[in-house]
Motif scaffolding. Structure first.
Motif, PDB file in Angstrom:
ATOM      1  N   GLN A  38       0.849  -1.199   0.000  1.00 45.28           N
ATOM      2  CA  GLN A  38       0.000   0.000   0.000  1.00 45.28           C
ATOM      3  C   GLN A  38       0.883   1.246   0.000  1.00 45.28           C
ATOM      4  OE1 GLN A  38      -2.480  -1.010   3.576  1.00 45.28           O
ATOM      5  NE2 GLN A  38      -4.098  -0.223   2.251  1.00 45.28           N
ATOM      6  N   ALA A  39       0.393   2.302  -0.631  1.00 47.17           N
ATOM      7  CA  ALA A  39       1.057   3.607  -0.557  1.00 47.17           C
ATOM      8  C   ALA A  39      -0.012   4.661  -0.798  1.00 47.17           C
ATOM      9  CB  ALA A  39       2.158   3.722  -1.611  1.00 47.17           C
ATOM     10  N   VAL A  40       0.260   5.869  -0.372  1.00 48.75           N
ATOM     11  CA  VAL A  40      -0.739   6.936  -0.527  1.00 48.75           C
ATOM     12  C   VAL A  40      -0.095   8.137  -1.220  1.00 48.75           C
ATOM     13  CG1 VAL A  40      -0.280   7.819   1.810  1.00 48.75           C
ATOM     14  CG2 VAL A  40      -2.472   8.299   0.725  1.00 48.75           C
ATOM     15  N   TRP A  41      -0.909   8.828  -1.982  1.00 48.02           N
ATOM     16  CA  TRP A  41      -0.449  10.039  -2.666  1.00 48.02           C
ATOM     17  C   TRP A  41      -1.396  11.182  -2.319  1.00 48.02           C
ATOM     18  CZ3 TRP A  41      -3.056  13.287  -6.028  1.00 48.02           C
ATOM     19  CH2 TRP A  41      -2.290  14.191  -6.777  1.00 48.02           C
ATOM     20  N   THR A  42      -0.831  12.324  -2.027  1.00 49.22           N
ATOM     21  CA  THR A  42      -1.673  13.521  -1.893  1.00 49.22           C
ATOM     22  C   THR A  42      -1.107  14.599  -2.817  1.00 49.22           C
ATOM     23  OG1 THR A  42      -0.362  14.211  -0.003  1.00 49.22           O
ATOM     24  CG2 THR A  42      -2.446  13.114   0.491  1.00 49.22           C
ATOM     25  N   ASP A  44      -0.558  17.602  -2.298  1.00 56.10           N
ATOM     26  CA  ASP A  44       0.455  18.449  -1.671  1.00 56.10           C
ATOM     27  C   ASP A  44       1.739  17.694  -1.333  1.00 56.10           C
ATOM     28  OD1 ASP A  44      -1.365  20.447  -1.800  1.00 56.10           O
ATOM     29  OD2 ASP A  44      -2.126  20.140   0.249  1.00 56.10           O
ATOM     30  N   GLY A  45       1.590  16.416  -0.965  1.00 54.43           N
ATOM     31  CA  GLY A  45       2.759  15.708  -0.419  1.00 54.43           C
ATOM     32  C   GLY A  45       3.378  14.681  -1.350  1.00 54.43           C
ATOM     33  N   GLY A  46       2.746  14.373  -2.484  1.00 49.97           N
ATOM     34  CA  GLY A  46       3.276  13.331  -3.377  1.00 49.97           C
ATOM     35  C   GLY A  46       3.104  11.939  -2.770  1.00 49.97           C
ATOM     36  N   TRP A  47       3.905  10.981  -3.248  1.00 51.08           N
ATOM     37  CA  TRP A  47       3.797   9.595  -2.780  1.00 51.08           C
ATOM     38  C   TRP A  47       4.497   9.431  -1.432  1.00 51.08           C
ATOM     39  CZ3 TRP A  47       0.422   6.445  -4.709  1.00 51.08           C
ATOM     40  CH2 TRP A  47       0.035   6.573  -6.048  1.00 51.08           C
ATOM     41  N   ARG A  48       3.864   8.689  -0.532  1.00 48.49           N
ATOM     42  CA  ARG A  48       4.485   8.408   0.776  1.00 48.49           C
ATOM     43  C   ARG A  48       3.831   7.176   1.380  1.00 48.49           C
ATOM     44  NH1 ARG A  48       0.455  10.096   4.153  1.00 48.49           N
ATOM     45  NH2 ARG A  48      -0.770  11.815   3.353  1.00 48.49           N
ATOM     46  N   MET A 147      -4.468   1.419  -8.652  1.00 54.23           N
ATOM     47  CA  MET A 147      -4.433   2.786  -8.110  1.00 54.23           C
ATOM     48  C   MET A 147      -5.842   3.355  -8.163  1.00 54.23           C
ATOM     49  SD  MET A 147      -2.284   6.017  -9.598  1.00 54.23           S
ATOM     50  CE  MET A 147      -0.716   5.215  -9.778  1.00 54.23           C
ATOM     51  N   TYR A 148      -6.259   3.997  -7.086  1.00 58.58           N
ATOM     52  CA  TYR A 148      -7.651   4.471  -7.062  1.00 58.58           C
ATOM     53  C   TYR A 148      -7.777   5.764  -6.263  1.00 58.58           C
ATOM     54  CZ  TYR A 148      -7.419   2.094  -2.552  1.00 58.58           C
ATOM     55  OH  TYR A 148      -7.030   1.689  -1.301  1.00 58.58           O
ATOM     56  N   ALA A 149      -8.811   6.523  -6.615  1.00 59.42           N
ATOM     57  CA  ALA A 149      -9.074   7.809  -5.966  1.00 59.42           C
ATOM     58  C   ALA A 149      -9.747   7.561  -4.623  1.00 59.42           C
ATOM     59  CB  ALA A 149      -9.985   8.642  -6.862  1.00 59.42           C
ATOM     60  N   SER A 150      -9.019   7.799  -3.537  1.00 62.98           N
ATOM     61  CA  SER A 150      -9.566   7.501  -2.201  1.00 62.98           C
ATOM     62  C   SER A 150     -10.123   8.750  -1.510  1.00 62.98           C
ATOM     63  CB  SER A 150      -8.482   6.866  -1.331  1.00 62.98           C
ATOM     64  OG  SER A 150      -7.337   7.692  -1.300  1.00 62.98           O
ATOM     65  N   GLU A 151      -9.978   9.889  -2.131  1.00 58.16           N
ATOM     66  CA  GLU A 151     -10.457  11.117  -1.470  1.00 58.16           C
ATOM     67  C   GLU A 151     -11.974  11.061  -1.253  1.00 58.16           C
ATOM     68  OE1 GLU A 151      -9.829  14.750  -3.635  1.00 58.16           O
ATOM     69  OE2 GLU A 151     -10.678  15.970  -2.031  1.00 58.16           O
ATOM     70  N   ARG A 163      -4.687   6.199  -3.647  1.00 56.92           N
ATOM     71  CA  ARG A 163      -3.952   5.068  -3.046  1.00 56.92           C
ATOM     72  C   ARG A 163      -3.432   4.169  -4.160  1.00 56.92           C
ATOM     73  NH1 ARG A 163      -4.481   5.287   2.932  1.00 56.92           N
ATOM     74  NH2 ARG A 163      -5.587   7.271   2.931  1.00 56.92           N
ATOM     75  N   TYR A 164      -2.302   3.547  -3.853  1.00 57.43           N
ATOM     76  CA  TYR A 164      -1.717   2.544  -4.752  1.00 57.43           C
ATOM     77  C   TYR A 164      -1.593   1.259  -3.962  1.00 57.43           C
ATOM     78  CZ  TYR A 164       2.009   0.039  -7.270  1.00 57.43           C
ATOM     79  OH  TYR A 164       2.750  -0.919  -7.929  1.00 57.43           O
TER      80      TYR A 164
END
Ligand code: COI
Length: 364
Positions: A38-42, A44-48, A147-151, A163-164
């Protein structure tokens, strides 16, 4: 900055006996390994927050954009065990690049190629025991990055949180009957994708839109549907989950050219590259469905097969449409060209043939 994948091993992995029972008869897409990425992207913050954690339910708000507007993409590739125990995958850079193209089309963020490769390596390293043994079968570990839009937001715009993930599933033959010809229904009531649409992207929506055509095919005694171009309903696109090839009596290996509504399959591209080595003349062009219908009857088309990561190379049998049919050219296990191409690909993937193209990438 590149993603790292922090490993959090689960406390309750499958026992050796449980895993062996699954690997004994994995089928396709039914069983999953102990872990997932799992990984998350925002925005403002990019991938983390790259992690390898226990395989299990993921949390998603009911308002998550993916559930409403289908902002989602995925990939499919396999991990193969070689005779010396090492584990390899096939042309993963092609999947990374396609994921990036799909991301651009679905207004999702790009996951850098190095992070994509690292995510596969991280998961397969942890769940190495789930990669089927080298042997005379074609069993492998199917890898499904997505990869999907989790917002949590109901406005229609590209999501600001995405999210990835990667999950893995031991895989035998894609079709339950093993390698035998599939009967196809020519879908004229439904198209899979249209000009300017998402047909070239690997997004869930394309697969959802293929299901009604597939159902119609099943009602007519077929296993899969073949989709035509949406504007004229005369040219072959693809099968929804697989690309298609025709073999002609003149030794041509013909596949529909990429018009923007067809998925650029990694297997498709590899077969086109292998064709010359196998004494075939590769041709990418528009393929009228009438040419297939007439050619299968007259003998001008000697074989038809479908291909994809999951299905590898699958012979196509009878073609049916509203009010007609064309006979199978496949015998009981596919024609000689279909079998030759299938063997050649599998030999490269399982390390039995020299990898002269540099297609294999070692994972473990
Ligand atoms: C694959 O071949 O990997 C796909 O994603 C297609 C799907 C029908 C399983």
């Amino acid at each position: 900055m590149s993603l790292t994948f922090d490993v959090q091993l689960r406390a309750d992995p499958a026992s050796d006996a449980e895993r062996a029972a699954v690997l004994d008869n994995p089928g396709f897409g039914k069983f999953f390994t102990d872990h997932m990425v799992q990984a998350v992207w925002t925005r403002d913050g990019g991938w983390r927050d790259g992690r390898v954690t226990a395989y299990g339910p993921i949390q998603l708000m009911p308002s998550a954009a993916v559930l409403h507007y289908a902002q989602e993409i995925f990939e499919g590739l396999k991990a193969y065990r070689h005779e010396d125990g090492s584990i390899w995958t096939f042309r993963p850079q092609m999947n990374a690049r396609r994921l990036a193209r799909s991301a651009a089309r679905l207004a999702l963020p790009v996951l850098p190629e190095a992070d994509f490769l690292a995510s596969l390596e991280a998961l397969v390293r942890v769940d190495e025991a789930w990669v089927p043994a080298y042997g005379d079968t074609e069993e492998s570990l199917y890898l499904r990055p997505f990869m999907y839009a989790s917002e949590a937001f109901l406005g229609v715009r590209p999501a600001n949180e995405v999210r990835y993930g990667v999950i893995a599933s031991p895989a035998g033959a894609y079709f339950s009957g093993g390698v035998k010809p599939v009967t196809l229904w020519v879908s004229t009531n439904y198209a899979r994708a249209g000009a300017g649409g998402t047909g070239a992207a690997k997004c869930g929506g394309n697969y959802a839109s293929s299901l009604a055509g597939q159902l119609e095919g099943i009602e007519h005694g077929c296993e899969q549907a073949v989709f035509l171009d949406s504007s004229t309903h005369t040219f072959v696109d693809e099968l929804g989950g697989m690309n298609v090839f025709l073999v002609t009596k003149d030794n041509e290996l013909v596949t529909p050219e990429l018009t923007g509504s067809i998925l650029e399959g990694v297997t498709r591209g590899s077969i086109l590259q292998l064709a010359k080595e196998l004494g075939l003349d590769p041709v990418e062009r528009r393929v009228p469905i009438a040419e297939w219908e007439d050619g299968a009857r007259s003998g001008d088309i000697t074989e038809v097969f479908a291909c994809g990561t999951a299905a590898v190379v699958t012979p196509v049998g009878e073609l049916r449409w509203e009010g007609g049919s064309a006979p199978s050219t496949a015998g009981s296990a596919g024609g000689p060209v279909t079998r030759h191409i299938r063997e050649r690909l599998l030999d490269i993937q399982f390390g039995r043939a020299e990898d002269v193209h540099g297609w294999m990438h070692r994972l473990v």
